[in-house]
Design a protein around this motif. Structure first.
Motif, PDB file in Angstrom:
ATOM      1  N   TYR A   1     -13.987  60.792 -43.415  1.00  0.00           N
ATOM      2  CA  TYR A   1     -13.959  62.184 -43.865  1.00  0.00           C
ATOM      3  C   TYR A   1     -12.537  62.662 -44.174  1.00  0.00           C
ATOM      4  N   PRO A   2     -12.418  63.668 -45.046  1.00  0.00           N
ATOM      5  CA  PRO A   2     -11.127  64.352 -45.204  1.00  0.00           C
ATOM      6  C   PRO A   2     -10.737  65.008 -43.879  1.00  0.00           C
ATOM      7  N   ILE A   3      -9.453  65.302 -43.730  1.00  0.00           N
ATOM      8  CA  ILE A   3      -8.973  65.878 -42.475  1.00  0.00           C
ATOM      9  C   ILE A   3      -8.159  67.143 -42.743  1.00  0.00           C
ATOM     10  N   PHE A   4      -8.450  68.160 -41.958  1.00  0.00           N
ATOM     11  CA  PHE A   4      -7.839  69.483 -42.099  1.00  0.00           C
ATOM     12  C   PHE A   4      -7.180  69.852 -40.777  1.00  0.00           C
ATOM     13  N   TYR A   5      -5.859  70.049 -40.809  1.00  0.00           N
ATOM     14  CA  TYR A   5      -5.105  70.474 -39.632  1.00  0.00           C
ATOM     15  C   TYR A   5      -4.963  71.995 -39.667  1.00  0.00           C
ATOM     16  N   LEU A   6      -5.451  72.657 -38.617  1.00  0.00           N
ATOM     17  CA  LEU A   6      -5.540  74.117 -38.573  1.00  0.00           C
ATOM     18  C   LEU A   6      -4.720  74.638 -37.390  1.00  0.00           C
ATOM     19  N   LEU A   7      -3.693  75.437 -37.676  1.00  0.00           N
ATOM     20  CA  LEU A   7      -2.724  75.857 -36.663  1.00  0.00           C
ATOM     21  C   LEU A   7      -2.913  77.324 -36.268  1.00  0.00           C
ATOM     22  N   HIS A   8      -2.742  77.607 -34.984  1.00  0.00           N
ATOM     23  CA  HIS A   8      -2.893  78.958 -34.438  1.00  0.00           C
ATOM     24  C   HIS A   8      -1.563  79.712 -34.476  1.00  0.00           C
ATOM     25  N   GLY A   9      -1.558  80.929 -33.942  1.00  0.00           N
ATOM     26  CA  GLY A   9      -0.369  81.760 -33.930  1.00  0.00           C
ATOM     27  C   GLY A   9       0.312  81.818 -32.569  1.00  0.00           C
ATOM     28  N   ALA A  10       1.430  82.545 -32.500  1.00  0.00           N
ATOM     29  CA  ALA A  10       2.201  82.667 -31.270  1.00  0.00           C
ATOM     30  C   ALA A  10       1.371  83.337 -30.180  1.00  0.00           C
ATOM     31  N   GLY A  11       1.526  82.860 -28.955  1.00  0.00           N
ATOM     32  CA  GLY A  11       0.797  83.413 -27.822  1.00  0.00           C
ATOM     33  C   GLY A  11      -0.530  82.745 -27.560  1.00  0.00           C
ATOM     34  N   ASP A  12      -1.040  81.983 -28.551  1.00  0.00           N
ATOM     35  CA  ASP A  12      -2.311  81.291 -28.392  1.00  0.00           C
ATOM     36  C   ASP A  12      -2.078  79.807 -28.112  1.00  0.00           C
ATOM     37  N   ASP A  13      -3.179  79.102 -27.866  1.00  0.00           N
ATOM     38  CA  ASP A  13      -3.115  77.661 -27.708  1.00  0.00           C
ATOM     39  C   ASP A  13      -4.192  77.031 -28.585  1.00  0.00           C
ATOM     40  N   ASP A  14      -4.475  75.768 -28.359  1.00  0.00           N
ATOM     41  CA  ASP A  14      -5.393  75.048 -29.236  1.00  0.00           C
ATOM     42  C   ASP A  14      -6.836  75.539 -29.157  1.00  0.00           C
ATOM     43  N   SER A  15      -7.158  76.382 -28.173  1.00  0.00           N
ATOM     44  CA  SER A  15      -8.527  76.907 -28.069  1.00  0.00           C
ATOM     45  C   SER A  15      -8.757  78.129 -28.955  1.00  0.00           C
ATOM     46  N   GLY A  16      -7.690  78.740 -29.473  1.00  0.00           N
ATOM     47  CA  GLY A  16      -7.814  80.003 -30.197  1.00  0.00           C
ATOM     48  C   GLY A  16      -8.750  79.950 -31.385  1.00  0.00           C
ATOM     49  N   TRP A  17      -8.559  78.960 -32.252  1.00  0.00           N
ATOM     50  CA  TRP A  17      -9.404  78.879 -33.446  1.00  0.00           C
ATOM     51  C   TRP A  17     -10.861  78.568 -33.094  1.00  0.00           C
ATOM     52  N   ASN A  18     -11.074  77.910 -31.963  1.00  0.00           N
ATOM     53  CA  ASN A  18     -12.439  77.552 -31.588  1.00  0.00           C
ATOM     54  C   ASN A  18     -13.172  78.679 -30.878  1.00  0.00           C
ATOM     55  N   THR A  19     -12.438  79.600 -30.249  1.00  0.00           N
ATOM     56  CA  THR A  19     -13.089  80.701 -29.534  1.00  0.00           C
ATOM     57  C   THR A  19     -13.168  81.924 -30.432  1.00  0.00           C
ATOM     58  N   VAL A  20     -12.163  82.768 -30.389  1.00  0.00           N
ATOM     59  CA  VAL A  20     -12.211  83.985 -31.197  1.00  0.00           C
ATOM     60  C   VAL A  20     -12.135  83.662 -32.696  1.00  0.00           C
ATOM     61  N   GLY A  21     -11.546  82.517 -33.048  1.00  0.00           N
ATOM     62  CA  GLY A  21     -11.473  82.136 -34.455  1.00  0.00           C
ATOM     63  C   GLY A  21     -12.790  81.630 -35.031  1.00  0.00           C
ATOM     64  N   ARG A  22     -13.709  81.205 -34.159  1.00  0.00           N
ATOM     65  CA  ARG A  22     -15.058  80.779 -34.543  1.00  0.00           C
ATOM     66  C   ARG A  22     -15.056  79.728 -35.647  1.00  0.00           C
ATOM     67  N   ALA A  23     -14.040  78.868 -35.627  1.00  0.00           N
ATOM     68  CA  ALA A  23     -13.883  77.879 -36.691  1.00  0.00           C
ATOM     69  C   ALA A  23     -15.072  76.931 -36.789  1.00  0.00           C
ATOM     70  N   GLY A  24     -15.596  76.491 -35.634  1.00  0.00           N
ATOM     71  CA  GLY A  24     -16.724  75.566 -35.667  1.00  0.00           C
ATOM     72  C   GLY A  24     -17.934  76.143 -36.368  1.00  0.00           C
ATOM     73  N   PHE A  25     -18.270  77.400 -36.055  1.00  0.00           N
ATOM     74  CA  PHE A  25     -19.432  78.034 -36.689  1.00  0.00           C
ATOM     75  C   PHE A  25     -19.180  78.296 -38.171  1.00  0.00           C
ATOM     76  N   ILE A  26     -17.952  78.685 -38.514  1.00  0.00           N
ATOM     77  CA  ILE A  26     -17.620  78.915 -39.922  1.00  0.00           C
ATOM     78  C   ILE A  26     -17.786  77.627 -40.724  1.00  0.00           C
ATOM     79  N   LEU A  27     -17.287  76.504 -40.179  1.00  0.00           N
ATOM     80  CA  LEU A  27     -17.440  75.214 -40.863  1.00  0.00           C
ATOM     81  C   LEU A  27     -18.909  74.813 -40.957  1.00  0.00           C
ATOM     82  N   ASP A  28     -19.637  74.970 -39.850  1.00  0.00           N
ATOM     83  CA  ASP A  28     -21.066  74.629 -39.865  1.00  0.00           C
ATOM     84  C   ASP A  28     -21.794  75.364 -40.980  1.00  0.00           C
ATOM     85  N   ASN A  29     -21.560  76.662 -41.082  1.00  0.00           N
ATOM     86  CA  ASN A  29     -22.284  77.486 -42.051  1.00  0.00           C
ATOM     87  C   ASN A  29     -21.896  77.148 -43.489  1.00  0.00           C
ATOM     88  N   LEU A  30     -20.612  76.891 -43.719  1.00  0.00           N
ATOM     89  CA  LEU A  30     -20.171  76.524 -45.064  1.00  0.00           C
ATOM     90  C   LEU A  30     -20.743  75.177 -45.494  1.00  0.00           C
TER      91      LEU A  30
END
Length: 386
Positions: free
Chosen positions: A177-206
């Motif tokens: 598969y292609p690979i996409f590196y997705l970076l969070h902002g200051a004050g957050d950690d690697d869980s940010g995009w998966n929790t409040v960022g809802r990245a998994g659900f956004i990808l699933d739906n797209l």
């Protein structure tokens, strides 16, 4: 008189039961409080949200959150039962973060178990449902998986964690598969995009809607360990953190992930994007190593502070490379018109314009919030790997 073992056992059990009953009868009974039935937050029919906390001894309670226009905290009002509450203005359906302040002390809403974790703080998350959130909701579609992955970093001399999204069907096949590196902002950690960022659900739906190609998404921890300090980091510290992340990303994260997962490790199948600090890191990596990524996304970001003054020199090779535009299929920049980093963004775009670097620019409503960043992710992903 002889007493059988069974009888003695029965008498002992009876005495123990009576003693326990007497103790319970003598113990003070707990008095019910309004906290027992309190619900917070409560989304009303008109999309206003009621936030409440039981704090009978408090003298002041306030709430701050990304749903508040202007960012000024709201004051809660106390009733005669010790319950503090406030009702927001009507909110656009979305996911919002908030934090309570009880007598000046940052406090989580104890009735709301949904949280966003940062590197040194927590925030509550509340959902205001509506059709507008369909793109980020947990819908009845095939779901990918999000893993917490630990690796040993030689650059930092410690174990580090990242989150990895694999698309539906990844485990059952041998497709790369292609690979996409997705970076969070200051004050957050690697869980940010998966929790409040809802990245998994956004990808699933797209992916389910056929709007995006299935891809592996890597969400690393971009917050570098910093020495004890007070106040904002100076220019030297900013440069050190930038260099440290670049080394961590290029020498540790990319090799680890691309060796572990079934991905296509070439520029045509690599994308990089980030928000705020992550957008700054994206600019740094993509201009330092432009040959690695054909797709670049910068959300609510730019070269901050003194970094803009040195950018023209530091990235001269890429900025003056006539093949840069030809080798970029997408350079996408998006920011809210009320974002406090707008000045840095404009200076960065001026630098790109000066060197005739082509990019797509979008200016939306809103400010420096996850409300915008989830929308940007939803817009950016369908443009990848075309």
């Amino acid at each position: 008189m002889k007493t059988s073992t069974t009888t003695r056992g029965f008498l002992l059990a009876l005495c123990t039961s009576l003693a326990a009953s007497l103790t319970m009868a003598q113990a003070p009974q707990r008095i019910p409080t309004p906290n027992d039935t309190l619900k917070s937050p409560k989304v009303l029919d008109d999309k206003r949200a009621m936030i409440q906390i039981y704090a009978p001894k408090a003298s002041e309670v306030m709430v701050g959150g990304d749903f508040i226009a202007g960012g000024k905290p709201l004051s809660l009002t106390k009733n005669d039962q010790g319950v503090w509450s406030v009702v927001t203005a009507p909110l656009k359906p979305d996911y919002y973060t908030y934090t309570l302040m009880v007598d000046g002390v940052r406090t989580m809403d104890p009735k709301n178990p949904t949280i966003k974790q940062g590197i040194s703080s927590l925030e509550n998350v509340m959902a205001v449902p509506g059709t507008e959130t369909a793109f980020e909701d947990n819908k009845a579609v095939p779901h990918g998986e999000v893993r917490e992955v630990w690796y040993q970093s030689n650059t930092l001399g410690m174990a580090r964690r990242l989150h990895v999204y694999t698309p539906p069907g990844y485990e059952k096949g041998n497709t790369k598969y292609p690979i996409f590196y997705l970076l969070h902002g200051a004050g957050d950690d690697d869980s940010g995009w998966n929790t409040v960022g809802r990245a998994g659900f956004i990808l699933d739906n797209l992916i389910a809607a056929g709007k995006a190609k299935p891809m592996v998404v890597v969400m690393p921890n971009g917050s570098m360990p910093m020495p004890p300090s007070t106040g904002m980091p100076d220019a030297n510290m900013m440069n050190r953190m930038r260099s440290l992340f670049a080394d961590e990303f290029l020498k540790e994260i990319m090799p680890t992930v691309e060796k572990t997962y079934r991905v296509l490790p070439n520029r045509e199948n690599r994308a990089l994007a980030g928000l705020s600090m992550g957008g700054f890191q994206t600019l740094d990596v993509s201009l330092t190593r432009p040959e690695l990524f054909d797709y670049v996304g910068v959300f609510s970001s730019g070269f901050f502070g003194a970094t803009i003054d040195e950018a023209e020199t530091k990235y001269a090779k890429a900025l003056n490379d006539p093949s840069f535009n030809k080798n970029k299929k997408l350079f996408w920049v998006s920011i809210g018109k009320d974002d406090f980093v707008m000045d840095a963004n404009k200076k960065t775009l001026a630098l790109l314009d000066k060197h005739q670097i082509k990019y797509q620019y979008q200016e939306t409503s809103g400010g420096h919030t996850w409300v915008n960043w989830r929308q940007y992710l939803n817009q950016y992903v369908p443009m990848l790997f075309k």
